[in-house]
Design a protein around this motif. Structure first.
Motif, PDB file in Angstrom:
ATOM      1  N   HIS A 260       0.945  -1.254   0.111  1.00 55.56           N
ATOM      2  CA  HIS A 260       0.000  -0.068   0.296  1.00 55.56           C
ATOM      3  C   HIS A 260       0.843   1.375   0.108  1.00 55.56           C
ATOM      4  O   HIS A 260       1.656   1.302   0.888  1.00 55.56           O
ATOM      5  CB  HIS A 260      -1.004   0.130   1.317  1.00 55.56           C
ATOM      6  CG  HIS A 260      -2.260  -0.482   1.086  1.00 55.56           C
ATOM      7  ND1 HIS A 260      -3.240  -0.758   1.976  1.00 55.56           N
ATOM      8  CD2 HIS A 260      -3.080  -1.134   0.030  1.00 55.56           C
ATOM      9  CE1 HIS A 260      -4.287  -1.248   1.603  1.00 55.56           C
ATOM     10  NE2 HIS A 260      -4.195  -1.264   0.326  1.00 55.56           N
ATOM     11  N   CYS A 263       0.104   3.659   3.005  1.00 55.90           N
ATOM     12  CA  CYS A 263       0.548   3.201   4.241  1.00 55.90           C
ATOM     13  C   CYS A 263       1.945   2.930   4.449  1.00 55.90           C
ATOM     14  O   CYS A 263       2.342   2.568   5.555  1.00 55.90           O
ATOM     15  CB  CYS A 263      -0.227   1.920   4.694  1.00 55.90           C
ATOM     16  SG  CYS A 263      -2.062   2.036   4.532  1.00 55.90           S
ATOM     17  N   CYS A 279      -3.693  -5.489   4.580  1.00 50.61           N
ATOM     18  CA  CYS A 279      -2.349  -4.423   4.982  1.00 50.61           C
ATOM     19  C   CYS A 279      -2.483  -4.208   6.441  1.00 50.61           C
ATOM     20  O   CYS A 279      -3.374  -4.039   7.110  1.00 50.61           O
ATOM     21  CB  CYS A 279      -2.633  -3.068   4.365  1.00 50.61           C
ATOM     22  SG  CYS A 279      -1.616  -1.801   4.964  1.00 50.61           S
ATOM     23  N   CYS A 282      -3.853  -0.680   7.674  1.00 53.17           N
ATOM     24  CA  CYS A 282      -4.901  -0.005   7.464  1.00 53.17           C
ATOM     25  C   CYS A 282      -6.117  -1.163   7.270  1.00 53.17           C
ATOM     26  O   CYS A 282      -7.374  -0.962   7.679  1.00 53.17           O
ATOM     27  CB  CYS A 282      -5.349   0.738   6.097  1.00 53.17           C
ATOM     28  SG  CYS A 282      -5.073  -0.039   4.770  1.00 53.17           S
TER      29      CYS A 282
END
Ligand SMILES: [Zn+2]
Ligand SMILES: [Zn+2]
Length: 402
Positions: A260, A263, A279, A282
């Motif tokens: 990501h 992130c 992830c 998140c």
């Protein structure tokens, strides 16, 4: 004689491209890079097509010329459609042998969607429907799935692709003879899938600005290049005529690993699988990259090395090598000056990266740059993988004196 080809590029009429992408600039950069055959890109766009018709001179064999560089009529089409309850998004390269053929293809496609809003038009039809239109308009046109592993817009993409060519192309599958591996995959990754064994792997830059031309390319040896002989060399993969590809290090591509961007999450396929592709920052599904997707679909542990394959060369762009060797940014004047100096002296970038013996450059090129070129040739580089739209980085070891 070796012919370096880059058949997938975009004109300035495609979204997010440089306004300088015209015939003049493309030709100048093709010569700097050492590319002898360039795809025109965007032949579906009315204004670009007009410029091509005004500028290109026909060779009489399906190829064209401008300023000493050969051109083939090519275009990329973005397809979005629903099949088996899933939204599919696939990019496809179309090659054509004449302006008459292009005009028939464009006429039929313009009944389906708007061709003037983007050099790479978006059409709401299936890959099979496109195949039907193209081959009804011109029997000797060809279709090549573009950057087949990118997550969002490709035939094997993790987000909106398929698990096999058959699912995508149906009764037209047997006419697909080549796939474009894209920046995030290299031949050995593709060799892990026996379902791809019969296909020729080609590479192109997909350049949106002229200095990126040839960052990937396909090599031919054709005494008398024509549309037919280029297609035939790709179809047969005859080692006398098809000399393989020039590749990015696949880790450098924007979608090699999983992750990501927002992130800051970067994971190898193995690490991502342990987390069920979620992830850890998140809690949402990761953007699954090319390597992971290859691992998912592969039926071989290794790259099927027992099979004889065309060669490939993994390269790092010369400006990147200069930048790292001199410790200055790639966009600086120091780099562009040194680059121009080397091109002027030695002819073109591919000659410098692939062919010239180091002794011939010694004394003229700073030692650190020369060592960088030698390291890249022998594959001695360290790479930070790209993920979720972030390019990876290649680090060329620095040694040698100034
Ligand atoms: Zn594309
Ligand atoms: Zn996240």
């Amino acid at each position: 004689m070796r012919l370096i080809a880059d058949l997938h590029i975009h004109s300035r009429f495609s979204r997010a491209t440089s306004p300088q992408m015209d015939l003049e600039t493309l030709t100048r950069w093709a010569k700097i890079k050492g590319i002898g055959l360039l795809g025109t890109g965007d032949f579906t766009h009315p204004q670009w097509l007009k410029e091509l018709k005004d500028g290109l001179v026909a060779d009489g064999n399906g190829l064209f010329r401008y300023g000493g560089v050969r051109f083939m009529l090519t275009s990329e089409i973005s397809l979005i459609w629903k099949q088996d309850g899933k939204v599919r998004k696939v990019h496809i390269l179309v090659l054509a042998p004449s302006f008459a053929a292009v005009e028939r293809i464009d006429r039929d496609l313009s009944l389906i969607g708007n061709l003037s809003s983007d050099g790479r038009p978006i059409l709401g039809i299936s890959a099979q429907h496109l195949a039907e239109v193209v081959w009804n308009a011109e029997e000797s046109a060809e279709i090549i799935p573009a950057h087949v592993w990118t997550p969002w817009f490709s035939v094997f993409g993790s987000r909106s692709g398929f698990d096999s060519l058959e699912e995508c192309f149906g009764k037209y599958t047997h006419r697909i003879f080549a796939i474009e591996t894209g920046l995030s995959s290299d031949p050995p990754m593709n060799w892990r899938l026996s379902m791809l064994d019969h296909l020729t792997l080609i590479s192109n830059s997909d350049a949106h600005s002229a200095s990126k031309l040839g960052r990937e390319a396909t090599l031919f040896d054709l005494p008398d290049p024509s549309y037919g002989s280029v297609i035939e060399a790709m179809k047969t993969s005859d080692p006398a005529r098809f000399l393989g590809t020039i590749e990015f290090y696949p880790q450098e591509g924007k979608y090699h690993y999983d992750g990501h961007r927002k992130c800051g999450t970067v994971l190898s396929p193995r690490e991502a699988m342990k987390l069920n592709n979620i992830c850890p920052v998140c809690g949402k599904p990761l953007t699954v990259g090319v390597l992971h997707r290859v691992v998912d679909l592969a039926d071989r542990q290794d790259d099927g090395a027992a099979i004889v394959r065309p060669p490939y060369h993994s390269l790092v762009p010369l400006e990147e090598i200069i930048s790292q060797a001199l410790g200055v940014g790639v966009k600086t004047k120091t780099v562009s000056r040194q680059y121009a100096r080397m091109i002027e002296k030695f002819g073109d970038e591919f000659r410098i990266l692939l062919d010239l013996p180091p002794e011939e450059m010694e004394g003229y090129v700073p030692g650190r740059i020369l060592h960088g070129i030698t390291h890249v040739r022998s594959g001695n580089v360290q790479i930070t993988p790209g993920y979720d739209g972030v390019y990876g980085k290649v680090h060329v070891p620095l040694d040698g004196d100034q």
